[in-house]
Each structure stands twice: as C-alpha cells, then as structure tokens.
Design an enzyme around this catalytic site. Structure first.
Site, PDB file in Angstrom:
ATOM      1  CB  THR A 150      -0.854   0.019   1.282  1.00 47.15           C
ATOM      2  OG1 THR A 150      -1.753  -1.067   1.203  1.00 47.15           O
ATOM      3  CG2 THR A 150      -1.603   1.327   1.453  1.00 47.15           C
ATOM      4  NE  ARG A 178      -8.452  -7.732   2.959  1.00 44.04           N
ATOM      5  CZ  ARG A 178      -7.408  -6.925   2.995  1.00 44.04           C
ATOM      6  NH1 ARG A 178      -7.247  -5.990   2.080  1.00 44.04           N
ATOM      7  NH2 ARG A 178      -6.499  -7.038   3.934  1.00 44.04           N
ATOM      8  CB  VAL A 179     -12.776  -3.070   3.227  1.00 46.49           C
ATOM      9  CG1 VAL A 179     -12.138  -1.753   3.624  1.00 46.49           C
ATOM     10  CG2 VAL A 179     -13.782  -2.851   2.093  1.00 46.49           C
ATOM     11  CG  ASP A 181      -4.409  -1.557   6.822  1.00 49.96           C
ATOM     12  OD1 ASP A 181      -4.419  -2.407   5.905  1.00 49.96           O
ATOM     13  OD2 ASP A 181      -3.498  -0.716   6.945  1.00 49.96           O
ATOM     14  CB  THR A 201       2.222  -0.806   3.875  1.00 52.60           C
ATOM     15  OG1 THR A 201       2.118  -1.817   2.878  1.00 52.60           O
ATOM     16  CG2 THR A 201       3.665  -0.703   4.321  1.00 52.60           C
ATOM     17  N   GLY A 202       0.974  -3.536   5.024  1.00 54.74           N
ATOM     18  CA  GLY A 202       1.151  -4.888   5.553  1.00 54.74           C
ATOM     19  C   GLY A 202      -0.174  -5.626   5.541  1.00 54.74           C
TER      20      GLY A 202
HETATM   21  C1  SD4 Z   1      -4.443  -4.287   3.045  1.00 57.30           C
HETATM   22  N1  SD4 Z   1      -2.661  -3.123   4.147  1.00 57.30           N
HETATM   23  O1  SD4 Z   1      -5.361  -4.139   2.247  1.00 57.30           O
HETATM   24  C2  SD4 Z   1      -3.218  -3.439   2.865  1.00 57.30           C
HETATM   25  C3  SD4 Z   1      -2.270  -4.143   1.945  1.00 57.30           C
HETATM   26  C4  SD4 Z   1      -0.855  -3.725   2.074  1.00 57.30           C
HETATM   27  O2  SD4 Z   1       1.354  -4.180   1.876  1.00 57.30           O
HETATM   28  O3  SD4 Z   1      -0.492  -2.728   2.570  1.00 57.30           O
HETATM   29  N2  SD4 Z   1       0.060  -4.480   1.717  1.00 57.30           N
HETATM   30  O4  SD4 Z   1      -4.459  -5.109   3.950  1.00 57.30           O
END
Ligand code: SD4
Length: 318
Positions: A150, A178-179, A181, A201-202
């Site tokens: 992200t 799906r949503v 964070d 991010t994650g």
């Molecule tokens: C999510 N946090 O939709 C985002 C995806 C993301 O590195 O950041 N990935 O869960």
C-alpha cells in the site's frame, strides 16, 4: 518547515512532485493528493491504482483514504471499481458532513454523480499476474495473498498543517468486497497537526487489531520520538499477535511529527520508504531489523535500478 514520508520505493516520484508543491508554499492536502495520484497512475506499481492486482474474481477493487490533521476531516472509499483516482474521491468525501466512508456500489454511484474520471483499472500485466498466481496456488503450497504494497503517506506543510493518505488495491486474490486497514481511520492512517501522523502497510487484518496508526500518534503525543513510537507500536503488536495467535502478519509503519522528524518500523526485512524534508531532497531508504531496532540505510543505485527493472520487465503467462 515542511516534509513528507511514504511507504515503499514506489512513492518516490509522487513525493518528488509533492515536495515541489510544498516548496512553493502549497498546502499539505494538495501535496499529498498529487503525490498519491502519481503512484495511482503508474501502471507498473501493481498494488495501487491503475495496474493494481485484482481480487479472486479478477476485478480491481481499490481502497483509499484522506485525513486532514487540522480539521480532522476524514474521507475514504473501500472496494471501489473502475475509477481512475480513488484518492481524489476520498479527499472529496472528507468535505462532506456525513457519509465520509463509502464502499463498493455506493462509492461508485457517488463518484459518478460527482463527475470523477472512470477508468478500467485492470491492465494486461495484472491479468497475467492473476493467471500465473492461479496456477501457482494449484501447483505449489503458496500463500495466495502474498505480493501487496500500500502507499501510505504523511505530509507537513509550512503552515504546520498535516495530512495523511493511503491508496491500495489491497491483498492480491482477496475476496470480493474485502476491505483492509487502508481506508480505516486509526489503522491504515491517522494524523493530528498538533502532534504528527502515521500510516501503515502490511496485512490489514492484523494492522487493524492494534489500531496501529492511532497508537503511534498517541505515543508521539506522550512525548516519544517518531522512531521510538513506531518501534514500540510495531514490536508490541507483533509480540501480542504472536502470543495470542502464534503468528503475526507483516506490519510496516511510517510516521512524521509536526516538526518534520520522522520514524519507521517494521517486522519484515527489506521494507523500503521515501522521505523528504525542507533540507533534504527525496531519499529512498531500506530498513533492516537488528535486535528489535530498525536501522535505515539509503538504497543503493543498484537496488533502485533493479527495482524498476523488475517492475517493468516483460511478463509471460506460465
Ligand atoms: C491491506 N494493508 O489491504 C493493505 C495491503 C498492504 O502491503 O499494505 N500491503 O491489507
């Protein structure tokens, strides 16, 4: 004093644009929006905007958010399809009194009515990634959701006004609807111009369990530096998740306070991010973990070159 910080190497072109706006006395809202748009428009960044990776029905559903740290205006969209720049819609929604977070069809109806640009966000490259992943899932024991980044940013302008924003296609192969964070205030982003801001991010499902962006701003408010705040929040959530659930997903956080000081922490190796301040042109760093501490090293020319080479390399369907 002005500054910007953002997740991943892919933010550097956007941050460079945003910095120009800040340098010319533009506001942090305009700087952060134009920085995110730059990332959304790049077809080679496969986890944000155009070229983003699709859900398990091969549809690109996007999440984005915008927060003004001075007025506390918040706007966000979740699982929105077929619009060019979700961040523009999110910022527009932040000006509404109610209905600030819209999802799916409702978000699309609003965006259409307000005249936002429509666009098919599914590229041929993304389709190839989709078909290849389907094959990998069948043939190997591979996590379907891996491969996602992200863009999250925090921005400070000369007036002391701060903003935070995010944009993402979320997890590759996620379920329709799906949503994560990223559009959720306090988890994917939070900013208070009296203190500072943070963005994540994650793995959204785990980032949300710690309301981690808010937690970092809270720690900064208590007097911790951005670096300490990020490390405390990431290490605590990582430990809690491991204790309670045996496993923690990827957690990577960036933060900046209202003096332009910044911090970054992660529980993965090789997290990259971009920073600029009044006295520093945009620099890409890579974070390494050494005994719970995060050490930031400037990315080498070779690393930067390889990054773009791998993003733009021709793709073949397996
Ligand atoms: C999510 N946090 O939709 C985002 C995806 C993301 O590195 O950041 N990935 O869960």
């Amino acid at each position: 004093m002005y500054g910007m910080i953002a997740t991943w190497r892919m933010s550097v072109e956007g941050i460079t644009k945003g910095r120009e706006i800040l340098k010319n006395k533009g506001c942090s809202g305009d700087a952060i929006e134009s920085a995110i748009i730059e990332v959304e428009n790049c077809e080679f960044y496969k986890s944000v905007g155009y070229g983003g990776l699709p859900n398990d029905e091969m549809e690109v559903e996007l999440d984005a958010a915008y927060m003004d740290g001075t007025t506390f205006d918040i706007g966000a969209v979740g699982a929105i399809k077929d619009f060019a720049n979700p961040i523009r819609i999110a910022r527009h929604l932040s000006k509404e009194k109610v209905n600030n977070l819209l999802v799916a069809e409702g978000a699309e109806k609003f965006a259409h009515k307000e005249g936002f640009e429509r666009k098919n966000m599914l590229t041929n490259r993304a389709k190839i990634h989709y078909y290849n992943r389907l094959k990998e899932i069948k043939e190997q024991d591979i996590k379907p959701y891996s491969g996602h980044d992200t863009v999250g940013m925090v921005c400070l302008d000369e007036n002391g006004d701060m903003t935070a924003a995010t944009s993402t296609s979320g997890l590759f192969m996620k379920k329709k609807g799906r949503v994560g964070d990223s559009p959720i205030c306090g988890s994917g982003f939070y900013v208070d111009s009296k203190v500072g801001g943070a963005s994540a991010t994650g793995l959204g499902e785990d980032l949300m369990k710690g309301c981690i962006s808010y937690e970092i701003v809270r720690l900064m408010k208590e007097g911790h530096s951005p670096q300490e705040s990020c490390e405390i929040a990431v290490n605590n959530l990582d430990a809690e998740l491991k204790e309670r659930r045996g496993i923690a997903g990827d957690l990577s956080l960036i933060a900046m306070n209202n003096m332009g000081e910044w911090g970054v922490a992660t529980n993965v190796e090789g997290f990259s991010f971009t920073v600029t301040t009044e006295s520093q042109e945009p620099i890409v760093y890579i974070t390494k973990k050494v005994n719970e501490k995060c050490i930031h090293e400037v990315a080498s020319k070779e690393w930067l070159y390889n990054y773009m080479e791998t993003r733009t390399a021709p793709l073949v369907r397996k």
